[in-house]
Motif scaffolding. Structure first.
Motif, PDB file in Angstrom:
ATOM      1  N   ALA A 134       0.833  -1.208   0.000  1.00 54.96           N
ATOM      2  CA  ALA A 134       0.000   0.000   0.000  1.00 54.96           C
ATOM      3  C   ALA A 134       0.864   1.253   0.000  1.00 54.96           C
ATOM      4  O   ALA A 134       0.574   2.227  -0.705  1.00 54.96           O
ATOM      5  N   LYS A 137       2.381   1.859  -3.447  1.00 54.72           N
ATOM      6  CA  LYS A 137       1.362   2.362  -4.364  1.00 54.72           C
ATOM      7  C   LYS A 137       1.136   3.853  -4.134  1.00 54.72           C
ATOM      8  O   LYS A 137       1.052   4.647  -5.079  1.00 54.72           O
ATOM      9  N   GLU A 158      -9.879  10.365   2.017  1.00 54.12           N
ATOM     10  CA  GLU A 158     -10.808   9.235   1.892  1.00 54.12           C
ATOM     11  C   GLU A 158     -11.074   8.902   0.426  1.00 54.12           C
ATOM     12  O   GLU A 158     -11.186   7.724   0.056  1.00 54.12           O
ATOM     13  N   ALA A 162     -10.057   5.354  -1.425  1.00 56.09           N
ATOM     14  CA  ALA A 162     -11.025   4.536  -2.156  1.00 56.09           C
ATOM     15  C   ALA A 162     -10.525   4.230  -3.565  1.00 56.09           C
ATOM     16  O   ALA A 162     -10.658   3.105  -4.062  1.00 56.09           O
ATOM     17  N   ASP A 163      -9.916   5.226  -4.233  1.00 57.47           N
ATOM     18  CA  ASP A 163      -9.419   5.026  -5.597  1.00 57.47           C
ATOM     19  C   ASP A 163      -8.286   4.004  -5.651  1.00 57.47           C
ATOM     20  O   ASP A 163      -8.196   3.210  -6.590  1.00 57.47           O
ATOM     21  N   LEU A 164      -7.409   4.028  -4.643  1.00 55.78           N
ATOM     22  CA  LEU A 164      -6.237   3.150  -4.639  1.00 55.78           C
ATOM     23  C   LEU A 164      -6.444   1.875  -3.830  1.00 55.78           C
ATOM     24  O   LEU A 164      -5.536   1.051  -3.724  1.00 55.78           O
ATOM     25  N   ASN A 165      -7.619   1.747  -3.224  1.00 53.13           N
ATOM     26  CA  ASN A 165      -7.943   0.558  -2.430  1.00 53.13           C
ATOM     27  C   ASN A 165      -6.960   0.368  -1.274  1.00 53.13           C
ATOM     28  O   ASN A 165      -6.426  -0.714  -1.045  1.00 53.13           O
ATOM     29  N   VAL A 166      -6.708   1.484  -0.555  1.00 53.00           N
ATOM     30  CA  VAL A 166      -5.872   1.441   0.638  1.00 53.00           C
ATOM     31  C   VAL A 166      -6.645   2.129   1.759  1.00 53.00           C
ATOM     32  O   VAL A 166      -7.717   2.687   1.536  1.00 53.00           O
ATOM     33  N   SER A 167      -6.104   2.110   2.964  1.00 54.19           N
ATOM     34  CA  SER A 167      -6.793   2.748   4.078  1.00 54.19           C
ATOM     35  C   SER A 167      -6.514   4.251   4.102  1.00 54.19           C
ATOM     36  O   SER A 167      -5.472   4.709   3.617  1.00 54.19           O
ATOM     37  N   THR A 168      -7.449   5.007   4.664  1.00 52.06           N
ATOM     38  CA  THR A 168      -7.261   6.457   4.820  1.00 52.06           C
ATOM     39  C   THR A 168      -6.049   6.739   5.692  1.00 52.06           C
ATOM     40  O   THR A 168      -5.300   7.699   5.459  1.00 52.06           O
TER      41      THR A 168
END
Length: 286
Positions: A134, A137, A158, A162-168
């Motif tokens: 993550a 990326k 946020e 969501a776009d990169l599929n990682v946590s905030t």
């Protein structure tokens, strides 16, 4: 074919001091047609033909230069970025299968970028800023996804997460890392006395491992142990045995076990133990 074997025939193409001449040279190499590329790849794939590998690599060096230029914003030497990309290109050529039905350049992009990414992450900062998938990326995408150079709002963080599929949390942590900077270990030559005294060199040292302190502590421990053994040695045999069984043995004996062995009460063993300990303490403090 090993990577080293592939490297030797193209050693003359390593970018040196005159980067402009290198780029001009690789751009002068003709681009292969699909038929020429397939024929060379088959020679390499089937016959381990190193000359075919050399021609494939030479014909694609211009693409490495093009990809390396997109990483100029990290402040690293362009020649080093190109050379790392060249290593990725050679790995791609080694693994390229002409029966896959794709052009080598499409297959090689992944390998070229992977080598450049690894180099950038290792050398952009003294402290490695990206270790997890993550983080890597985010390292290569966060700056381009930010709307401006300011700090991210929670809503923006946020949305990027969501776009990169990682946590905030990962987004905010990486932003902090990217906005930070490496502090000179011994400060700047322009610092005044007060700022120079605050340089990391003055507080990073761990004094627990000062050689002089370690020698002193070792000497003290050795001396204390010798005095302890002397004090115990001056006790009578029964007192020595009781202390040894109660305090020095791996499996310590109980008062009742020793009482049974010596044919006395557990209270008597406790008294003998206490008297022996008092004598040892007195000898150590004398």
């Amino acid at each position: 074919m090993s990577d080293c074997q592939a490297l030797q025939p193209i050693a003359v193409t390593i970018p040196g001091v005159n980067l402009g001449s290198y780029i001009q040279a690789v751009n002068s190499v003709a681009v292969l047609s699909a038929e020429e590329e397939r024929a060379l790849a088959e020679r390499l794939h089937q016959d381990q033909d190193l000359d075919a590998a050399r021609q494939l690599v030479l014909a694609h060096l211009r693409f490495v230069v093009h990809i390396a230029k997109s990483y100029a914003g990290y402040g690293l030497p362009q020649a080093d970025l190109i050379q790392e990309g060249n290593i990725g290109l050679m790995k791609a050529v080694k693994r390229f299968d002409p029966t896959m039905g794709v052009r080598l350049v499409s297959f090689a992009v992944h390998w070229i970028k992977a080598e450049i990414h690894e180099y950038v992450i290792k050398n952009w900062r003294i402290v490695k800023v990206a270790t997890t998938k993550a983080q890597r990326k985010l390292f290569f995408n966060l700056r381009s996804m930010k709307k401006d150079s300011g700090h991210l709002t929670m809503a923006e963080a946020e949305a990027i997460a969501a776009d990169l599929n990682v946590s905030t949390r990962d987004v905010l942590e990486m932003e902090g890392r990217l906005l930070s900077y490496d502090a000179p270990l011994d400060g700047s030559p322009d610092d005044d006395d007060e700022r120079a005294a605050q340089a990391p060199i003055h507080y990073l040292e761990d004094h627990r491992y000062d050689p002089a302190v370690q020698v002193e502590e070792a000497d003290w421990e050795s001396s204390s142990q010798a005095r302890l053994m002397t004090a115990i040695g001056n006790l009578d045999a029964r007192s020595q045995a009781i202390l040894s069984r109660r305090w020095l043995a791996e499996e310590k004996a109980t008062l009742h076990e020793l009482a049974d062995e010596y044919g006395v009460s557990a209270e008597r063993i406790r008294q003998l133990e206490k008297n022996a300990m008092d004598k040892v303490r007195a000898a150590l403090t004398a």
